[in-house]
Design an enzyme around this catalytic site. Structure first.
Site, PDB file in Angstrom:
ATOM      1  N   GLU A 147       7.433 -19.022 -64.336  1.00  0.00           N
ATOM      2  CA  GLU A 147       6.799 -20.064 -65.162  1.00  0.00           C
ATOM      3  C   GLU A 147       6.401 -19.396 -66.465  1.00  0.00           C
ATOM      4  OE1 GLU A 147       6.450 -23.259 -64.435  1.00  0.00           O
ATOM      5  OE2 GLU A 147       7.136 -23.212 -62.366  1.00  0.00           O
ATOM      6  N   CYS A 181       0.015 -23.336 -72.044  1.00  0.00           N
ATOM      7  CA  CYS A 181       1.459 -23.043 -72.168  1.00  0.00           C
ATOM      8  C   CYS A 181       2.257 -24.252 -72.640  1.00  0.00           C
ATOM      9  CB  CYS A 181       2.011 -22.546 -70.839  1.00  0.00           C
ATOM     10  SG  CYS A 181       1.724 -23.685 -69.488  1.00  0.00           S
TER      11      CYS A 181
HETATM   12  P1  NAD Z   1       1.320 -11.755 -69.296  1.00  0.00           P
HETATM   13  O1  NAD Z   1       2.759 -11.974 -69.066  1.00  0.00           O
HETATM   14  O2  NAD Z   1       0.898 -10.652 -70.166  1.00  0.00           O
HETATM   15  O3  NAD Z   1       0.527 -11.561 -67.916  1.00  0.00           O
HETATM   16  C1  NAD Z   1       0.746 -12.345 -66.781  1.00  0.00           C
HETATM   17  C2  NAD Z   1       0.602 -11.493 -65.540  1.00  0.00           C
HETATM   18  O4  NAD Z   1       1.508 -10.413 -65.569  1.00  0.00           O
HETATM   19  C3  NAD Z   1      -0.792 -10.877 -65.372  1.00  0.00           C
HETATM   20  O5  NAD Z   1      -1.175 -11.015 -64.017  1.00  0.00           O
HETATM   21  C4  NAD Z   1      -0.604  -9.421 -65.739  1.00  0.00           C
HETATM   22  O6  NAD Z   1      -1.450  -8.567 -65.050  1.00  0.00           O
HETATM   23  C5  NAD Z   1       0.844  -9.175 -65.345  1.00  0.00           C
HETATM   24  N1  NAD Z   1       1.490  -8.161 -66.180  1.00  0.00           N
HETATM   25  C6  NAD Z   1       1.305  -7.953 -67.512  1.00  0.00           C
HETATM   26  N2  NAD Z   1       2.098  -6.962 -67.954  1.00  0.00           N
HETATM   27  C7  NAD Z   1       2.819  -6.535 -66.890  1.00  0.00           C
HETATM   28  C8  NAD Z   1       3.805  -5.525 -66.692  1.00  0.00           C
HETATM   29  N3  NAD Z   1       4.229  -4.744 -67.689  1.00  0.00           N
HETATM   30  N4  NAD Z   1       4.312  -5.348 -65.448  1.00  0.00           N
HETATM   31  C9  NAD Z   1       3.920  -6.117 -64.427  1.00  0.00           C
HETATM   32  N5  NAD Z   1       2.959  -7.088 -64.564  1.00  0.00           N
HETATM   33  C10 NAD Z   1       2.422  -7.295 -65.748  1.00  0.00           C
HETATM   34  O7  NAD Z   1       0.789 -13.163 -69.748  1.00  0.00           O
HETATM   35  P2  NAD Z   1       0.076 -13.529 -71.085  1.00  0.00           P
HETATM   36  O8  NAD Z   1       0.911 -13.136 -72.247  1.00  0.00           O
HETATM   37  O9  NAD Z   1      -1.288 -13.036 -71.054  1.00  0.00           O
HETATM   38  O10 NAD Z   1       0.084 -15.128 -70.903  1.00  0.00           O
HETATM   39  C11 NAD Z   1       0.519 -15.965 -71.858  1.00  0.00           C
HETATM   40  C12 NAD Z   1       1.912 -16.438 -71.599  1.00  0.00           C
HETATM   41  O11 NAD Z   1       1.995 -17.102 -70.345  1.00  0.00           O
HETATM   42  C13 NAD Z   1       2.348 -17.449 -72.627  1.00  0.00           C
HETATM   43  O12 NAD Z   1       3.681 -17.195 -73.000  1.00  0.00           O
HETATM   44  C14 NAD Z   1       2.269 -18.772 -71.892  1.00  0.00           C
HETATM   45  O13 NAD Z   1       3.110 -19.775 -72.398  1.00  0.00           O
HETATM   46  C15 NAD Z   1       2.626 -18.353 -70.513  1.00  0.00           C
HETATM   47  N6  NAD Z   1       2.123 -19.308 -69.543  1.00  0.00           N
HETATM   48  C16 NAD Z   1       3.013 -20.086 -68.869  1.00  0.00           C
HETATM   49  C17 NAD Z   1       2.546 -21.035 -67.981  1.00  0.00           C
HETATM   50  C18 NAD Z   1       3.494 -21.928 -67.216  1.00  0.00           C
HETATM   51  O14 NAD Z   1       3.045 -22.619 -66.319  1.00  0.00           O
HETATM   52  N7  NAD Z   1       4.768 -21.944 -67.547  1.00  0.00           N
HETATM   53  C19 NAD Z   1       1.175 -21.168 -67.773  1.00  0.00           C
HETATM   54  C20 NAD Z   1       0.317 -20.351 -68.478  1.00  0.00           C
HETATM   55  C21 NAD Z   1       0.791 -19.420 -69.364  1.00  0.00           C
END
Ligand code: NAD
Length: 393
Positions: A147, A181
């Site tokens: 997602e 998002c």
């Molecule tokens: P992110 O991708 O940085 O983090 C999400 C998760 O991934 C966290 O639990 C984090 O600990 C983990 N993570 C981060 N870096 C990692 C790595 N290198 N290896 C493994 N795990 C890792 O998310 P963000 O940037 O903080 O969130 C924003 C993004 O999420 C936006 O692009 C938004 O559109 C998207 N989003 C999508 C939805 C949906 O339902 N489609 C909902 C909310 C947010």
């Protein structure tokens, strides 16, 4: 939280029905067998959550996975640290750890978790991290649901109800200070109504956040300094029509509208994920459609118009995860609508039955008695047998 309870209630109501074997037609070739599908849990599932709606985006997939009969390891986002702690405490104190368990942590802990051979991984977050998850899952051929995000366009056409359009867009965009998002990322407005539409947006922001107290109580702050600085830079590089006030001490960014924006601007090069609304105007709808088509498939798209023919044209020509006609964001609240992205905005979907399906393997069974066996499939393959096989299929 209302949406979370709504999902839980839906699962309680329907899980028995969804878990039942489903009979399907067999066809004459397999006479006298019967055929059915058995929904089966996938096994040990990993749910990785994000921070912007930390309970909902962690617990809805986790609970859906449990409802489908799986066990769950939940790794909430580490950014709202207290929320992560609360989830860990409530869940780990109340569920057997081999059934439902929270592992807290950031990159290091998630990387370690990803080394294990899960039966399913469900990830919500950014596109770059989505790619890391997909690669890690590939090592074990683990199926994934991703997602993700992206830039969700909103088309505002000349025949729309301007006041109502502005009202619905302002609510959807500035909810959670734009950290949603599926928030409208940018607006493509027909140039003939650009001026009254901008005016209506400004008035609507004024109605929602009249004074300091409204802002204090009803409007959120930016999650952390890195995002605040990124968003501040996007405002600096654009032409502010409304808003633009910032305060780094409490990470406040006023609802902001940028005008005269083109796709070359900084603000159009990445997902905004904050309270900045760029307005791009168009004179030729075909060209506007083409510019969206040339970009990665968005998570959402919104169309504001009264013309059914134009609405259908946009719905048929553009590919995106999901969306709404004459509304924004609210499609997410209908659990009958599978929620998910397409292309770079994600793969797979959930909510309601779609969520149950995401966490279920459907085992297909052909079930035959012993009392009859047609000899057609066995050698020697005579002309007559071949003709009968052809007829049977
Ligand atoms: P992110 O991708 O940085 O983090 C999400 C998760 O991934 C966290 O639990 C984090 O600990 C983990 N993570 C981060 N870096 C990692 C790595 N290198 N290896 C493994 N795990 C890792 O998310 P963000 O940037 O903080 O969130 C924003 C993004 O999420 C936006 O692009 C938004 O559109 C998207 N989003 C999508 C939805 C949906 O339902 N489609 C909902 C909310 C947010």
């Amino acid at each position: 939280m209302a949406l979370l309870y709504h999902e839980i209630n839906g699962l309680i109501k329907n899980v028995k029905k969804w878990s039942k074997r489903k009979k399907v037609a067999t066809g004459v070739a397999n006479f006298p067998a019967k055929s059915y599908i058995i929904p089966e849990p996938m096994g040990v599932t990993l749910v990785i959550g994000t921070w912007n709606y930390p309970y909902q985006l962690s617990l809805v997939p986790a609970i859906t996975s449990l409802a489908a009969g799986n066990t769950v390891i939940l790794k909430p986002s580490e950014l709202p640290a207290k929320t992560s702690q609360v989830m860990a405490q409530i869940i780990n104190d109340n569920f057997p750890s081999n059934y439902f368990h929270v592992v807290e942590g950031g990159v290091k802990e998630t990387t370690e978790l990803l080394e294990h051979p899960f039966n399913k991984i469900f990830f919500t977050g950014s596109i770059p991290v989505g790619k890391i998850i997909y690669q890690a899952a590939a090592k074990h051929l683990t199926p994934v649901t991703l997602e993700l995000g992206g830039k969700s366009p909103t088309f505002v056409l000349s025949d729309t109800d301007i006041k109502m359009t502005a009202k619905r867009i302002v609510w959807a965009k500035f909810l959670n200070a734009g950290q949603t998002c599926i928030a409208p990322d940018y607006i493509l407005v027909d140039q003939s109504i650009e001026a009254p539409f901008l005016e209506a947006l400004k008035n609507e922001i004024g109605c929602n956040y009249k004074n300091k107290a409204d802002i204090e109580e009803n409007y959120l702050r930016i999650i952390y300094n890195k995002n605040f600085d990124r968003l501040s830079n996007l405002i600096r590089t654009g032409q502010v029509y409304f808003g633009g006030n910032l305060n780094r001490d409490n990470r406040f960014i006023e609802p902001t509208i940028l005008q005269n924006v083109t796709f070359e601007y900084e603000v159009m090069k990445e997902e905004i994920f904050g309270p900045i609304l760029p307005i791009l105007s168009f004179t030729n709808l075909e060209e506007a459609i083409q510019t969206v088509k040339e970009r990665p498939k968005p998570l959402s798209c919104y169309i504001y118009s009264k013309n059914r023919k134009t609405i259908n044209k946009l719905l048929n020509e553009l590919s995106f995860g999901g969306g709404a006609v004459n509304d924004s964001v609210m499609h997410l609240s209908n659990t009958n609508l599978p929620f998910g992205g397409v292309g770079l905005s994600g793969m797979g979907s959930y909510h309601g039955k779609a969520g149950f399906d995401t966490f279920t393997h459907y085992k297909s069974i052909l079930d035959k008695p012993f009392w009859f066996e047609g000899n057609i499939k066995y050698a020697p393959y005579t002309k007559l047998k071949k003709a009968i096989i052809k007829w049977a299929y």
